[in-house]
Design a protein around this motif. Structure first.
Motif, PDB file in Angstrom:
ATOM      1  N   ASP A  60       0.834  -1.212   0.000  1.00  0.00           N
ATOM      2  CA  ASP A  60       0.000   0.000   0.000  1.00  0.00           C
ATOM      3  C   ASP A  60       0.862   1.253   0.000  1.00  0.00           C
ATOM      4  OD1 ASP A  60      -2.336  -1.462  -0.032  1.00  0.00           O
ATOM      5  OD2 ASP A  60      -2.756  -1.199   2.117  1.00  0.00           O
ATOM      6  N   ASN A  61       1.849   1.288   0.885  1.00  0.00           N
ATOM      7  CA  ASN A  61       2.740   2.456   0.975  1.00  0.00           C
ATOM      8  C   ASN A  61       3.568   2.621  -0.297  1.00  0.00           C
ATOM      9  OD1 ASN A  61       1.895   3.168   3.553  1.00  0.00           O
ATOM     10  ND2 ASN A  61       3.434   1.893   4.539  1.00  0.00           N
ATOM     11  N   CYS A  62       4.062   1.521  -0.804  1.00  0.00           N
ATOM     12  CA  CYS A  62       4.880   1.560  -2.022  1.00  0.00           C
ATOM     13  C   CYS A  62       4.064   2.103  -3.198  1.00  0.00           C
ATOM     14  CB  CYS A  62       5.411   0.165  -2.340  1.00  0.00           C
ATOM     15  SG  CYS A  62       6.374   0.062  -3.850  1.00  0.00           S
ATOM     16  N   ALA A  63       2.855   1.594  -3.371  1.00  0.00           N
ATOM     17  CA  ALA A  63       2.002   2.040  -4.475  1.00  0.00           C
ATOM     18  C   ALA A  63       1.655   3.518  -4.322  1.00  0.00           C
ATOM     19  CB  ALA A  63       0.733   1.199  -4.536  1.00  0.00           C
ATOM     20  N   SER A  64       1.361   3.927  -3.105  1.00  0.00           N
ATOM     21  CA  SER A  64       1.033   5.328  -2.850  1.00  0.00           C
ATOM     22  C   SER A  64       2.210   6.238  -3.190  1.00  0.00           C
ATOM     23  CB  SER A  64       0.637   5.505  -1.383  1.00  0.00           C
ATOM     24  OG  SER A  64       0.371   6.850  -1.099  1.00  0.00           O
ATOM     25  N   ARG A  65       3.403   5.860  -2.755  1.00  0.00           N
ATOM     26  CA  ARG A  65       4.591   6.668  -3.056  1.00  0.00           C
ATOM     27  C   ARG A  65       4.859   6.710  -4.554  1.00  0.00           C
ATOM     28  NH1 ARG A  65       6.844   3.579   1.107  1.00  0.00           N
ATOM     29  NH2 ARG A  65       8.122   2.507  -0.440  1.00  0.00           N
ATOM     30  N   TYR A  66       4.717   5.578  -5.221  1.00  0.00           N
ATOM     31  CA  TYR A  66       4.978   5.499  -6.658  1.00  0.00           C
ATOM     32  C   TYR A  66       4.011   6.402  -7.426  1.00  0.00           C
ATOM     33  CZ  TYR A  66       6.104   3.419 -11.183  1.00  0.00           C
ATOM     34  OH  TYR A  66       6.492   3.219 -12.478  1.00  0.00           O
ATOM     35  N   ILE A  67       2.740   6.352  -7.061  1.00  0.00           N
ATOM     36  CA  ILE A  67       1.739   7.174  -7.746  1.00  0.00           C
ATOM     37  C   ILE A  67       2.001   8.652  -7.495  1.00  0.00           C
ATOM     38  CG2 ILE A  67      -0.710   7.776  -7.781  1.00  0.00           C
ATOM     39  CD1 ILE A  67      -1.245   4.731  -7.363  1.00  0.00           C
ATOM     40  N   LYS A  68       2.299   9.012  -6.249  1.00  0.00           N
ATOM     41  CA  LYS A  68       2.605  10.417  -5.942  1.00  0.00           C
ATOM     42  C   LYS A  68       3.824  10.896  -6.714  1.00  0.00           C
ATOM     43  CE  LYS A  68       0.566  10.478  -1.340  1.00  0.00           C
ATOM     44  NZ  LYS A  68       0.834  10.482   0.100  1.00  0.00           N
ATOM     45  N   MET A  69       4.842  10.042  -6.793  1.00  0.00           N
ATOM     46  CA  MET A  69       6.053  10.410  -7.530  1.00  0.00           C
ATOM     47  C   MET A  69       5.747  10.594  -9.016  1.00  0.00           C
ATOM     48  SD  MET A  69       8.682   8.968  -9.695  1.00  0.00           S
ATOM     49  CE  MET A  69       8.261   7.264  -9.562  1.00  0.00           C
ATOM     50  N   THR A  70       4.949   9.705  -9.572  1.00  0.00           N
ATOM     51  CA  THR A  70       4.591   9.793 -10.980  1.00  0.00           C
ATOM     52  C   THR A  70       3.791  11.063 -11.257  1.00  0.00           C
ATOM     53  OG1 THR A  70       4.571   7.381 -11.140  1.00  0.00           O
ATOM     54  CG2 THR A  70       3.441   8.592 -12.879  1.00  0.00           C
ATOM     55  N   GLN A  71       2.864  11.394 -10.365  1.00  0.00           N
ATOM     56  CA  GLN A  71       2.090  12.617 -10.523  1.00  0.00           C
ATOM     57  C   GLN A  71       2.987  13.847 -10.431  1.00  0.00           C
ATOM     58  OE1 GLN A  71      -0.781  12.029  -7.387  1.00  0.00           O
ATOM     59  NE2 GLN A  71      -2.311  11.198  -8.797  1.00  0.00           N
ATOM     60  N   ARG A  72       3.914  13.812  -9.505  1.00  0.00           N
ATOM     61  CA  ARG A  72       4.824  14.955  -9.336  1.00  0.00           C
ATOM     62  C   ARG A  72       5.707  15.141 -10.570  1.00  0.00           C
ATOM     63  NH1 ARG A  72       7.347  17.151  -4.038  1.00  0.00           N
ATOM     64  NH2 ARG A  72       8.862  18.585  -4.894  1.00  0.00           N
ATOM     65  N   VAL A  73       6.221  14.048 -11.101  1.00  0.00           N
ATOM     66  CA  VAL A  73       7.038  14.130 -12.314  1.00  0.00           C
ATOM     67  C   VAL A  73       6.202  14.667 -13.471  1.00  0.00           C
ATOM     68  CG1 VAL A  73       8.240  12.734 -14.053  1.00  0.00           C
ATOM     69  CG2 VAL A  73       8.701  12.367 -11.628  1.00  0.00           C
ATOM     70  N   GLY A  74       4.962  14.197 -13.596  1.00  0.00           N
ATOM     71  CA  GLY A  74       4.079  14.683 -14.652  1.00  0.00           C
ATOM     72  C   GLY A  74       3.810  16.168 -14.527  1.00  0.00           C
ATOM     73  N   LEU A  75       3.598  16.620 -13.299  1.00  0.00           N
ATOM     74  CA  LEU A  75       3.360  18.042 -13.055  1.00  0.00           C
ATOM     75  C   LEU A  75       4.587  18.869 -13.421  1.00  0.00           C
ATOM     76  CD1 LEU A  75       1.487  20.236 -11.927  1.00  0.00           C
ATOM     77  CD2 LEU A  75       2.474  19.771  -9.673  1.00  0.00           C
ATOM     78  N   ARG A  76       5.758  18.413 -13.006  1.00  0.00           N
ATOM     79  CA  ARG A  76       6.987  19.137 -13.330  1.00  0.00           C
ATOM     80  C   ARG A  76       7.223  19.168 -14.841  1.00  0.00           C
ATOM     81  NH1 ARG A  76       6.272  21.425  -9.271  1.00  0.00           N
ATOM     82  NH2 ARG A  76       7.166  20.804  -7.297  1.00  0.00           N
ATOM     83  N   PHE A  77       6.929  18.063 -15.500  1.00  0.00           N
ATOM     84  CA  PHE A  77       7.082  18.015 -16.954  1.00  0.00           C
ATOM     85  C   PHE A  77       6.146  19.023 -17.617  1.00  0.00           C
ATOM     86  CE2 PHE A  77       5.948  16.307 -21.139  1.00  0.00           C
ATOM     87  CZ  PHE A  77       7.215  16.246 -21.710  1.00  0.00           C
ATOM     88  N   ALA A  78       4.894  19.080 -17.145  1.00  0.00           N
ATOM     89  CA  ALA A  78       3.927  20.033 -17.705  1.00  0.00           C
ATOM     90  C   ALA A  78       4.396  21.473 -17.469  1.00  0.00           C
ATOM     91  CB  ALA A  78       2.549  19.815 -17.091  1.00  0.00           C
ATOM     92  N   GLU A  79       4.930  21.750 -16.285  1.00  0.00           N
ATOM     93  CA  GLU A  79       5.451  23.093 -16.001  1.00  0.00           C
ATOM     94  C   GLU A  79       6.608  23.431 -16.937  1.00  0.00           C
ATOM     95  OE1 GLU A  79       6.492  22.906 -11.874  1.00  0.00           O
ATOM     96  OE2 GLU A  79       4.428  23.187 -11.208  1.00  0.00           O
ATOM     97  N   HIS A  80       7.479  22.459 -17.149  1.00  0.00           N
ATOM     98  CA  HIS A  80       8.623  22.667 -18.038  1.00  0.00           C
ATOM     99  C   HIS A  80       8.138  22.928 -19.467  1.00  0.00           C
ATOM    100  CE1 HIS A  80      12.686  22.330 -19.583  1.00  0.00           C
ATOM    101  NE2 HIS A  80      12.268  21.418 -20.447  1.00  0.00           N
ATOM    102  N   GLN A  81       7.166  22.160 -19.921  1.00  0.00           N
ATOM    103  CA  GLN A  81       6.628  22.346 -21.267  1.00  0.00           C
ATOM    104  C   GLN A  81       6.000  23.727 -21.414  1.00  0.00           C
ATOM    105  OE1 GLN A  81       8.270  19.878 -22.920  1.00  0.00           O
ATOM    106  NE2 GLN A  81       6.461  19.779 -24.194  1.00  0.00           N
ATOM    107  N   ALA A  82       5.245  24.154 -20.399  1.00  0.00           N
ATOM    108  CA  ALA A  82       4.614  25.472 -20.444  1.00  0.00           C
ATOM    109  C   ALA A  82       5.673  26.570 -20.507  1.00  0.00           C
ATOM    110  CB  ALA A  82       3.709  25.665 -19.231  1.00  0.00           C
ATOM    111  N   LEU A  83       6.744  26.420 -19.748  1.00  0.00           N
ATOM    112  CA  LEU A  83       7.824  27.400 -19.764  1.00  0.00           C
ATOM    113  C   LEU A  83       8.497  27.439 -21.133  1.00  0.00           C
ATOM    114  CD1 LEU A  83       9.527  29.429 -18.162  1.00  0.00           C
ATOM    115  CD2 LEU A  83      10.983  27.515 -17.468  1.00  0.00           C
ATOM    116  N   GLN A  84       8.718  26.277 -21.718  1.00  0.00           N
ATOM    117  CA  GLN A  84       9.322  26.218 -23.056  1.00  0.00           C
ATOM    118  C   GLN A  84       8.434  26.882 -24.092  1.00  0.00           C
ATOM    119  OE1 GLN A  84      12.311  25.411 -23.768  1.00  0.00           O
ATOM    120  NE2 GLN A  84      12.913  24.487 -21.837  1.00  0.00           N
ATOM    121  N   GLN A  85       7.127  26.640 -24.003  1.00  0.00           N
ATOM    122  CA  GLN A  85       6.189  27.261 -24.949  1.00  0.00           C
ATOM    123  C   GLN A  85       6.176  28.782 -24.758  1.00  0.00           C
ATOM    124  OE1 GLN A  85       2.466  25.267 -24.304  1.00  0.00           O
ATOM    125  NE2 GLN A  85       2.948  23.646 -25.774  1.00  0.00           N
ATOM    126  N   LYS A  86       6.208  29.220 -23.522  1.00  0.00           N
ATOM    127  CA  LYS A  86       6.216  30.654 -23.238  1.00  0.00           C
ATOM    128  C   LYS A  86       7.465  31.295 -23.830  1.00  0.00           C
ATOM    129  CE  LYS A  86       6.076  33.953 -19.436  1.00  0.00           C
ATOM    130  NZ  LYS A  86       6.082  34.135 -17.980  1.00  0.00           N
TER     131      LYS A  86
END
Length: 92
Positions: A60-86
């Motif tokens: 349970d803890n492992c899956a929760s951490r993995y999902i949170k990490m994946t979401q965080r990476v996705g968010l950072r990637f989206a922020e990076h893409q938005a900055l590049q587009q800007k």
């Protein structure tokens, strides 16, 4: 995705199908990585058919951490893409 609107309708449909397939493959890959990582980390004995309390808690803890990490990476990637587009828009 802006360029997709310039394609003929049949190519738009084909493009969207390819995008859906890629998203499905990515989702399945993420799920498989999650299962493999958490199983390898948490399940240590095969004395019974069911997981023991430690293994359940660990997965349970492992899956929760993995999902949170994946979401965080996705968010950072989206922020990076938005900055590049800007920057690209400002550079024009």
């Amino acid at each position: 995705m802006e360029g997709v609107q310039n394609l003929p309708p049949h190519q738009q449909q084909q493009f969207m199908k390819e995008m859906e397939n890629m998203q499905l493959k990515d989702s399945l890959s993420m799920y498989n990585n999650l299962v493999e990582r958490c199983f390898d980390s948490c399940v240590t004995s095969f004395r019974s058919k069911a997981l023991d309390k430690y293994e359940i808690s660990c997965t349970d803890n492992c899956a929760s951490r993995y999902i949170k990490m994946t979401q965080r990476v996705g968010l950072r990637f989206a922020e990076h893409q938005a900055l590049q587009q800007k920057r690209a828009v400002e550079g024009k």
